[in-house]
Design an enzyme around this catalytic site. Structure first.
Site, mmCIF file in Angstrom:
data_model
loop_
_atom_site.group_PDB
_atom_site.id
_atom_site.type_symbol
_atom_site.label_atom_id
_atom_site.label_comp_id
_atom_site.label_asym_id
_atom_site.label_seq_id
_atom_site.Cartn_x
_atom_site.Cartn_y
_atom_site.Cartn_z
ATOM 1 N N SER A 242 72.197 -7.050 -10.178
ATOM 2 C CA SER A 242 73.174 -7.106 -11.283
ATOM 3 C C SER A 242 72.668 -6.727 -12.614
ATOM 4 O O SER A 242 71.390 -6.411 -12.705
ATOM 5 C CB SER A 242 73.006 -8.911 -11.535
ATOM 6 N N TYR B 282 67.964 -16.481 -12.668
ATOM 7 C CA TYR B 282 68.987 -15.292 -12.347
ATOM 8 C C TYR B 282 68.418 -14.024 -12.705
ATOM 9 O O TYR B 282 68.452 -13.095 -12.007
ATOM 10 C CB TYR B 282 70.426 -15.578 -12.745
#
Length: 264
Positions: free
Chosen positions: A152, A167
């Protein structure tokens, strides 16, 4: 010397096999569609068989060969069973797409430890477990393979508005793991790369897509838009096919230009 192949031939996956985790919806399903459209036989996996059945029906309605297997990527026994099934169903696995992931929103000072472990176990441990099993049982013995990890742009920096420390940390770890595996497994003919998506419509990103939240995000993107249901197809096909045969250890942002903005 063999004659040079055309661009279409370099992207052709006919006769190849692909395992896509988190393939029942969102970005995983989009990438599974891309690989199937290029000719690969695809096995999609996620935790819920019902979701897999719905995704498989969609792919089969378009004429694609697809199989399913429900497994939790955090569990080494289930990962082993997934690879057993893949080898029995597909034969050797040519392409592995590690897409399954989780997130958790909370201020870092209040982040629950069990939530931290859940995110890290699936996003990092799960990627390593499955990559290890597929590499040693299918790719290394044959001296070839493609692994595409989904990281990401959260791997590239923090965001106070997201408040998702686990995350960010997990996706940074996936980026580092990608480069480590590329170096270690390159001599075995295995290309290992990562795609770093920006904001795409998905269940995981639904909080970012809410009215009043998404507009400031879009305003900072050079392309002034979020991703769509085609945005990852070209990237995964490049990295999974012979078109990307000389690409390994690369972290490829697919983010509308977010990672190019200074201070973003």
């Amino acid at each position: 010397m063999s004659p040079a192949r055309t661009v279409s031939q370099l992207h052709d996956l006919t006769g190849r096999t692909a395992l896509v985790t988190g393939g029942s919806r969102g970005l995983g399903l989009q990438m599974a569609q891309a690989l199937a459209e290029a000719g690969a036989r695809v096995l999609i996996s996620s935790r819920k068989q019902g979701d897999l059945d719905d995704a498989a029906a969609t792919l089969r309605a378009d004429g694609h060969a697809v199989d399913t297997f429900a497994a939790d990527g955090r569990d080494d026994v289930q990962v082993g069973a997934l690879v057993d099934h893949a080898l029995a169903t597909l034969g050797p696995v040519d392409i592995l797409v590690n897409n399954a992931g989780a997130t958790w929103g909370a201020p870092a000072q209040d982040h629950p430890l069990d939530a931290w472990d859940k995110v890290m176990d699936l996003n990092v441990r799960g990627v390593f477990l499955l990559s290890r099993e597929v590499a040693r049982r299918s790719m290394i013995p044959r001296g070839q393979g493609r692994i595409v990890n989904v990281s990401s742009i959260a791997a590239l920096g923090g965001s106070g508005s997201m408040q998702a420390a686990a995350y960010h940390a997990s996706k940074g770890a996936v980026a580092s793991l990608t480069r480590a595996l590329a170096c270690e497994w390159g001599p075995h003919g295995i290309n290992v790369n990562a795609i770093l998506p920006g904001v795409f419509p998905s269940r995981m990103a639904r909080h970012l897509l809410a009215p009043g939240t998404i507009e400031p995000i879009v305003a900072q993107l050079p392309l002034r838009r979020v991703g769509d249901d085609e945005g990852l197809k070209g990237a995964v096909l490049l990295l999974a096919s012979d078109a990307g045969k000389h690409i390994t250890g690369v972290l490829l942002p697919v983010d509308g230009g977010a990672s190019a903005v200074v201070g973003a």
